[in-house]
Design an enzyme around this catalytic site. Sequence first.
Site, PDB file in Angstrom:
ATOM      1  N   THR A 184       0.864  -1.188   0.000  1.00 28.10           N
ATOM      2  CA  THR A 184       0.000   0.000   0.000  1.00 28.10           C
ATOM      3  C   THR A 184       0.897   1.233   0.000  1.00 28.10           C
ATOM      4  O   THR A 184       1.278   1.709  -1.056  1.00 28.10           O
ATOM      5  CB  THR A 184      -0.968  -0.008   1.196  1.00 28.10           C
ATOM      6  OG1 THR A 184      -0.240  -0.238   2.403  1.00 28.10           O
ATOM      7  CG2 THR A 184      -2.025  -1.087   1.028  1.00 28.10           C
ATOM      8  N   LYS A 213       3.959  -6.837   4.222  1.00 27.94           N
ATOM      9  CA  LYS A 213       3.731  -5.462   3.817  1.00 27.94           C
ATOM     10  C   LYS A 213       3.453  -4.644   5.066  1.00 27.94           C
ATOM     11  O   LYS A 213       2.966  -5.138   6.070  1.00 27.94           O
ATOM     12  CB  LYS A 213       2.587  -5.343   2.818  1.00 27.94           C
ATOM     13  CG  LYS A 213       1.212  -5.758   3.288  1.00 27.94           C
ATOM     14  CD  LYS A 213       0.441  -4.766   4.135  1.00 27.94           C
ATOM     15  CE  LYS A 213       0.379  -3.415   3.459  1.00 27.94           C
ATOM     16  NZ  LYS A 213      -0.248  -2.417   4.399  1.00 27.94           N
ATOM     17  N   THR A 224       1.087  -7.298  13.402  1.00 29.09           N
ATOM     18  CA  THR A 224       1.269  -5.889  13.107  1.00 29.09           C
ATOM     19  C   THR A 224       0.968  -5.493  11.690  1.00 29.09           C
ATOM     20  O   THR A 224       1.151  -4.350  11.368  1.00 29.09           O
ATOM     21  CB  THR A 224       2.726  -5.517  13.362  1.00 29.09           C
ATOM     22  OG1 THR A 224       3.547  -6.480  12.754  1.00 29.09           O
ATOM     23  CG2 THR A 224       3.034  -5.477  14.817  1.00 29.09           C
ATOM     24  N   GLU A 311       6.859   4.918   7.258  1.00 21.58           N
ATOM     25  CA  GLU A 311       6.439   6.122   6.537  1.00 21.58           C
ATOM     26  C   GLU A 311       7.225   7.345   7.006  1.00 21.58           C
ATOM     27  O   GLU A 311       7.172   7.727   8.174  1.00 21.58           O
ATOM     28  CB  GLU A 311       4.943   6.339   6.735  1.00 21.58           C
ATOM     29  CG  GLU A 311       4.120   5.275   6.035  1.00 21.58           C
ATOM     30  CD  GLU A 311       2.646   5.346   6.347  1.00 21.58           C
ATOM     31  OE1 GLU A 311       1.871   4.710   5.614  1.00 21.58           O
ATOM     32  OE2 GLU A 311       2.263   6.027   7.315  1.00 21.58           O
ATOM     33  N   ASN A 451       0.341  10.639   5.860  1.00 22.64           N
ATOM     34  CA  ASN A 451      -0.910  10.191   6.457  1.00 22.64           C
ATOM     35  C   ASN A 451      -2.016  11.229   6.374  1.00 22.64           C
ATOM     36  O   ASN A 451      -3.201  10.885   6.391  1.00 22.64           O
ATOM     37  CB  ASN A 451      -0.665   9.755   7.906  1.00 22.64           C
ATOM     38  CG  ASN A 451      -0.015   8.391   7.959  1.00 22.64           C
ATOM     39  OD1 ASN A 451      -0.670   7.380   7.811  1.00 22.64           O
ATOM     40  ND2 ASN A 451       1.302   8.373   8.130  1.00 22.64           N
ATOM     41  N   THR A 456      -6.416  10.544  -0.345  1.00 23.76           N
ATOM     42  CA  THR A 456      -6.540  11.369  -1.556  1.00 23.76           C
ATOM     43  C   THR A 456      -5.870  10.700  -2.737  1.00 23.76           C
ATOM     44  O   THR A 456      -5.123   9.758  -2.580  1.00 23.76           O
ATOM     45  CB  THR A 456      -5.905  12.750  -1.331  1.00 23.76           C
ATOM     46  OG1 THR A 456      -4.537  12.570  -0.950  1.00 23.76           O
ATOM     47  CG2 THR A 456      -6.650  13.493  -0.250  1.00 23.76           C
TER      48      THR A 456
END
Length: 456
Positions: A184, A213, A224, A311, A451, A456
Site C-alpha cells: 500500500t 507489507k 502488526t 512512513e 498520512n 486522496t
Amino acid sequence: MATFARMVKGQVRYYSAPLDMAIPASKQKYIPASGTYPKGFSVSGTHVGVKASNTRFPDLALISSETPCSAAAVFTTNKFQAAPVQASKNTLKATQGEGIRSVVINSGCANAVTGKGGLEDAVSMGAKVDECNGLAQPSTLVMSTGVIGQRLPISKILDKIPTAHSTLSSTHDSWLTTARAICTTDTFPKLLSQTFTLPSSPNRTYRLAGMTKGAGMIHPNMATLLGVLCTDAPIASSALQPLLKHAVSRSFNSISVDGDTSTNDTIAILANGAAGGAPITSTSSADYTAMQNVLTSFAQSLSQLVVRDGEGATKFVTVRVQNSPDYESARLIASTIARSPLVKTALYGKDANWGRILCAIGYTQGVAEGTVVPERTSVSFKPVDGSAELKLLVNGEPEQVDEDRAAVILQEEDLEIVVDLGGGEKGEKGLGGEEAIYWFCDFSHEYVTINGDYRT
C-alpha cells in the site's frame, strides 16, 4: 487528487501496489535479486483495480500449494477485526489448521468495518479460490489491506481470481511480483527466502520464504500487518502454532512505526512437507527447537524490513533493554521507548536528548515491581561501526556527553539504544539476565504529510 502516487521529499508512497515502483535508491539493497523458494508452492500477482485510480498495477496476490498444508496464524487484537480476519479465523477453526491450500490477498481496500456484507465478500474470495483448486471445503485464508470502512469491488475481484490461479508460478519474478501486489504505502516489496536443515535430516535441504507489507499503522499487540510465510518442511499444525507465536512475539510483535495497531493484522504460515523427512510433532524435539530458531531469526529479518520502510522514516533504531528480572518487563520498557513520539522526534532531529528515553522508561506500565530503580539504570548509544558505546547515564548519574561524537552517531541511518536496568554486567545486583529487543524508526515531517493525504 487523481494521481496514483504521492512524492514526499524523494519518497514515492503508493496507495495500491505498483509493479514498476520507483524504489528509492537507499532501499534498492533490500530487494532480493534471486531466491530459494519452498517446493510445491506457486504464487501470482494480478491487476484487479480494487481502487479506481489503479489502472494497471497488481493488487491481488495468490499463494498456493500443490498439496494440503498445515497452517497457523496470529491476528490483530484490535476490537474492530476486519472481515478477512474473521473469515480466516473461522477457516482455521473449522479445519484445525490442516488441509489449507492457499492464501488470497487484496490491497487497496481493507474490507474492515463493513458489516455482514463485508464478511460475505471475504468468504466469497476464499470460496472462489477453493473452486479454482477443485475443492468444496474451505481451504483458503483471506487477507485485505487498504482504506477502512469501504466495501470491496467484490465482482471485479471474483472475476480475476481464475486469472490469478491460472498464472501461478514458482519463479523469483513471480514471488517478487506477488510481494509487490500486497503493498500500500510501502516504497519497496518485502520478500525473503532461505534454506536450512533439521537435526533429524542433516543432509536434507528445507526452504523457507516469506513476504510482508507495512509502512504505517504499525505497532504490535499480537501481529502488526500482513505477512505470509511458506516452508516445505513437514510440521504438524499442533507444533506450527506455538512455533509461529514464539517467532512473532520476538519479531513482528517487537517492531513499531507509529504506535497504531491495524484492524487487519495477520501473519500466517503454511507448511506442506514437500521436502520430505520426519514431521515435527513434538514441541520438545530437537527438530522443533531448531525450527524455532530458524523461524524466529527469519521473522526478525522480515519484520525489520517494515521498520526500514516506515512512513517518512530516516532512521532504523534498535532498543535493547537488558539485565531485567523477566523478559516481559524488558519487552514493555522497550515497547514504551519505541512508541514515544518525543524519543522518535528527537532521533529525527539528531538530538541526544536521553532525558526523553529515561522518561519513557519511568512511565512504563505493567513492569514487575523493583525492575526500574533509578540508581542502577544506565543508558547509552551504541554506534553501528563497532566503536565504544557513548554513555549517557550510568547508575542513575548523567555523564558528560561528547556532543560532537553524539552528532556523528545520530547522523547514521542505524542506531542502537542500550538500556541496562542493573547498572553493570548481566547478573549483578541480584538481577537476572533477561533481555528484550525492539526495532523502530523515527518520526519526521513526511510521516504527517503521508498520512494527512492517505485517502486522496
